[in-house]
Design a protein around this motif. Structure first.
Motif, PDB file in Angstrom:
ATOM      1  N   GLY A  42     -34.104   0.164 -34.443  1.00 10.94           N
ATOM      2  CA  GLY A  42     -33.474   1.579 -35.811  1.00 10.94           C
ATOM      3  C   GLY A  42     -34.201   1.655 -36.538  1.00 10.94           C
ATOM      4  O   GLY A  42     -34.861   0.954 -37.108  1.00 10.94           O
ATOM      5  N   PRO A  43     -33.546   2.706 -37.110  1.00 10.43           N
ATOM      6  CA  PRO A  43     -32.866   4.021 -37.375  1.00 10.43           C
ATOM      7  C   PRO A  43     -33.010   4.431 -36.004  1.00 10.43           C
ATOM      8  O   PRO A  43     -34.589   4.069 -35.340  1.00 10.43           O
ATOM      9  N   ASN A  44     -31.968   5.140 -35.892  1.00 12.50           N
ATOM     10  CA  ASN A  44     -31.958   5.661 -34.376  1.00 12.50           C
ATOM     11  C   ASN A  44     -32.832   7.843 -34.218  1.00 12.50           C
ATOM     12  O   ASN A  44     -32.370   8.050 -33.330  1.00 12.50           O
ATOM     13  N   GLU A  45     -32.776   8.292 -34.995  1.00  4.77           N
ATOM     14  CA  GLU A  45     -33.363   9.530 -36.087  1.00  4.77           C
ATOM     15  C   GLU A  45     -34.651  10.073 -35.717  1.00  4.77           C
ATOM     16  O   GLU A  45     -35.395   9.203 -36.254  1.00  4.77           O
ATOM     17  N   VAL A  46     -34.562  10.382 -34.579  1.00  9.57           N
ATOM     18  CA  VAL A  46     -35.948  11.087 -34.253  1.00  9.57           C
ATOM     19  C   VAL A  46     -36.282  12.881 -35.501  1.00  9.57           C
ATOM     20  O   VAL A  46     -35.445  13.659 -34.772  1.00  9.57           O
ATOM     21  N   HIS A  65     -40.731  13.199 -28.397  1.00  2.38           N
ATOM     22  CA  HIS A  65     -42.642  13.604 -29.210  1.00  2.38           C
ATOM     23  C   HIS A  65     -42.940  12.187 -29.303  1.00  2.38           C
ATOM     24  O   HIS A  65     -42.244  10.982 -30.134  1.00  2.38           O
ATOM     25  N   VAL A  66     -43.989  11.828 -28.639  1.00  2.77           N
ATOM     26  CA  VAL A  66     -45.046  10.325 -29.470  1.00  2.77           C
ATOM     27  C   VAL A  66     -44.512  10.231 -30.639  1.00  2.77           C
ATOM     28  O   VAL A  66     -44.235   9.335 -31.414  1.00  2.77           O
ATOM     29  N   PRO A  67     -45.167  10.864 -31.423  1.00  3.63           N
ATOM     30  CA  PRO A  67     -45.477  10.705 -33.206  1.00  3.63           C
ATOM     31  C   PRO A  67     -44.097  10.125 -33.840  1.00  3.63           C
ATOM     32  O   PRO A  67     -43.874   9.249 -34.129  1.00  3.63           O
ATOM     33  N   PRO A  68     -42.895  11.032 -33.842  1.00  2.00           N
ATOM     34  CA  PRO A  68     -41.547  10.258 -34.265  1.00  2.00           C
ATOM     35  C   PRO A  68     -40.810   9.383 -33.640  1.00  2.00           C
ATOM     36  O   PRO A  68     -40.608   7.945 -33.986  1.00  2.00           O
ATOM     37  N   LEU A  69     -40.907   9.029 -32.373  1.00  4.75           N
ATOM     38  CA  LEU A  69     -40.844   7.865 -32.032  1.00  4.75           C
ATOM     39  C   LEU A  69     -41.307   6.773 -31.934  1.00  4.75           C
ATOM     40  O   LEU A  69     -40.620   5.576 -31.765  1.00  4.75           O
ATOM     41  N   LEU A  70     -42.915   6.939 -32.249  1.00  2.88           N
ATOM     42  CA  LEU A  70     -43.218   5.574 -32.495  1.00  2.88           C
ATOM     43  C   LEU A  70     -43.187   4.983 -33.661  1.00  2.88           C
ATOM     44  O   LEU A  70     -43.291   3.430 -34.446  1.00  2.88           O
ATOM     45  N   LYS A  71     -42.228   5.852 -35.224  1.00  2.00           N
ATOM     46  CA  LYS A  71     -41.727   5.397 -36.041  1.00  2.00           C
ATOM     47  C   LYS A  71     -41.100   4.514 -36.096  1.00  2.00           C
ATOM     48  O   LYS A  71     -40.705   3.711 -36.745  1.00  2.00           O
ATOM     49  N   LEU A  72     -40.376   4.594 -34.927  1.00  2.24           N
ATOM     50  CA  LEU A  72     -38.484   4.206 -35.237  1.00  2.24           C
ATOM     51  C   LEU A  72     -39.007   2.258 -34.296  1.00  2.24           C
ATOM     52  O   LEU A  72     -38.135   1.928 -34.086  1.00  2.24           O
ATOM     53  N   CYS A  95     -34.228  10.625 -22.958  1.00  2.00           N
ATOM     54  CA  CYS A  95     -35.110  10.853 -23.625  1.00  2.00           C
ATOM     55  C   CYS A  95     -36.097  10.355 -22.765  1.00  2.00           C
ATOM     56  O   CYS A  95     -37.527  10.943 -23.270  1.00  2.00           O
ATOM     57  N   ALA A  96     -36.130   9.298 -22.431  1.00  2.00           N
ATOM     58  CA  ALA A  96     -37.870   8.961 -21.769  1.00  2.00           C
ATOM     59  C   ALA A  96     -37.961   9.750 -20.222  1.00  2.00           C
ATOM     60  O   ALA A  96     -39.593  10.364 -20.270  1.00  2.00           O
ATOM     61  N   SER A  97     -36.774  10.321 -19.868  1.00  2.00           N
ATOM     62  CA  SER A  97     -37.295  11.552 -18.753  1.00  2.00           C
ATOM     63  C   SER A  97     -38.111  12.932 -19.908  1.00  2.00           C
ATOM     64  O   SER A  97     -38.667  13.161 -18.565  1.00  2.00           O
ATOM     65  N   GLN A  98     -37.225  13.192 -20.630  1.00  2.00           N
ATOM     66  CA  GLN A  98     -37.963  14.210 -20.934  1.00  2.00           C
ATOM     67  C   GLN A  98     -39.070  14.550 -21.694  1.00  2.00           C
ATOM     68  O   GLN A  98     -40.808  15.096 -21.444  1.00  2.00           O
TER      69      GLN A  98
END
Length: 315
Positions: free
Chosen positions: A170-174, A180-187, A97-100
């Protein structure tokens, strides 16, 4: 990536297309065709410029670099997205995920910087034609391309480092089809999430707006110069050299503004996914079409280079 050492999350699940379960096969076929067309279009542009000596000019060197960044940008995201459309297992490891994210931001911002460089090239060609060979020397052009790639790499590194130094507990659902940045920030959790979110947003928007303003400034001078050309033919010829670049800029920044400048508020998963598709799939798909159809010199060179081998009697 030290955040991985403190994180309870070792993988993410990309659920961007989960609400389109009945359309996934159709999406797969559509996006696969668009992706293959994007690859073919950009490779044709690169091969044409490489083979046709008359196109060995700064403008087409930058176009080759732009096509390369577009191919790599789509390669960073779309193959994974296509695989997820056919799979029930949409998990992606923390490192993947980080690489992508790193490669998509690197090639995406390189694309923006190269569009800015192409705007400067058109400015010099139209506003300072007598100094063009000096200002756009081979060494100077190579430096501009190198700085564009370096700038894109720095942007990718800054954004990815900032996001993946956060703690994900957690949770880990993107809620997206890519990392992408915004959905990852929510986690993410912790006290510094808001600081990182504002910092990353400020860096990205500043870079995009800075490029956009430089392009606008270039075209302001270009338009002023073109309006001073006495003949209609001369004005048309001067503007025609900018038409394809200007069209791609409008498309690129139009869709980018939808992604980065949309108002905050509750967004549906379907809406976020469809907006992401416009920038990830549609924009790269349109770019080679625009350059091929609106650039007369490139279109003639493509016919000469490829169609002459297939249908020599028609050329």
């Amino acid at each position: 990536m030290q955040g991985a050492n403190f994180s309870a999350v070792t993988e993410f699940i990309l659920i961007g297309f989960s609400t389109f379960s009945h359309l996934q096969l159709m999406f797969f076929l559509l996006f696969l065709l668009m992706y293959l067309f994007t690859l073919l279009g950009n490779l044709l542009i690169m091969a044409t410029v490489w083979r046709e000596r008359s196109l060995h000019t700064p403008m087409y060197l930058f176009l080759c670099a732009l096509s390369t960044s577009e191919v790599l940008y789509t390669f960073a995201i779309i193959p994974r997205m296509l695989a997820d459309l056919l799979s029930t297992d949409r998990s992606i490891s923390f490192r993947a995920c980080a690489s992508q994210m790193f490669f998509s931001f690197t090639f995406g911002f390189t694309h923006s910087f190269l569009l800015t460089v192409m705007g400067y090239d058109r400015y010099v060609a139209i506003c300072h034609p007598l100094r063009y060979n000096v200002l756009m020397s081979p060494r100077g052009c190579a430096c501009l391309v190198a700085w564009s790639w370096a700038g894109g790499s720095v942007m990718g590194l800054v954004v990815t480092s900032a996001i993946f130094h956060l703690i994900f507990c957690g949770p880990n659902e993107v809620h997206h089809f890519a990392c992408h940045v915004p959905p990852l920030l929510k986690l993410a959790c912790g006290t510094d999430v808001q600081v990182v979110a504002k910092g990353v947003g400020l860096v990205c928007i500043t870079a995009l707006l800075g490029c956009g303003l430089l392009i606008l400034l270039s075209y302001a001078f270009i338009v002023a110069t073109i309006l001073r050309i006495p003949s209609a033919d001369g004005r048309h010829k001067a503007f025609s050299t900018c038409a394809s670049h200007l069209t791609v800029v409008v498309v690129h920044y139009g869709f980018a503004s939808v992604i980065y400048l949309k108002p905050k508020g509750p967004q549906s998963l379907e809406g976020d996914t469809l907006m992401g598709i416009t920038y990830t799939v549609l924009t790269p798909f349109l770019s080679p079409i625009i350059f091929s159809l609106r650039n007369k010199e490139l279109k003639i060179a493509m016919k000469k280079t490829f169609l002459s081998k297939l249908y020599p009697e028609k050329i």
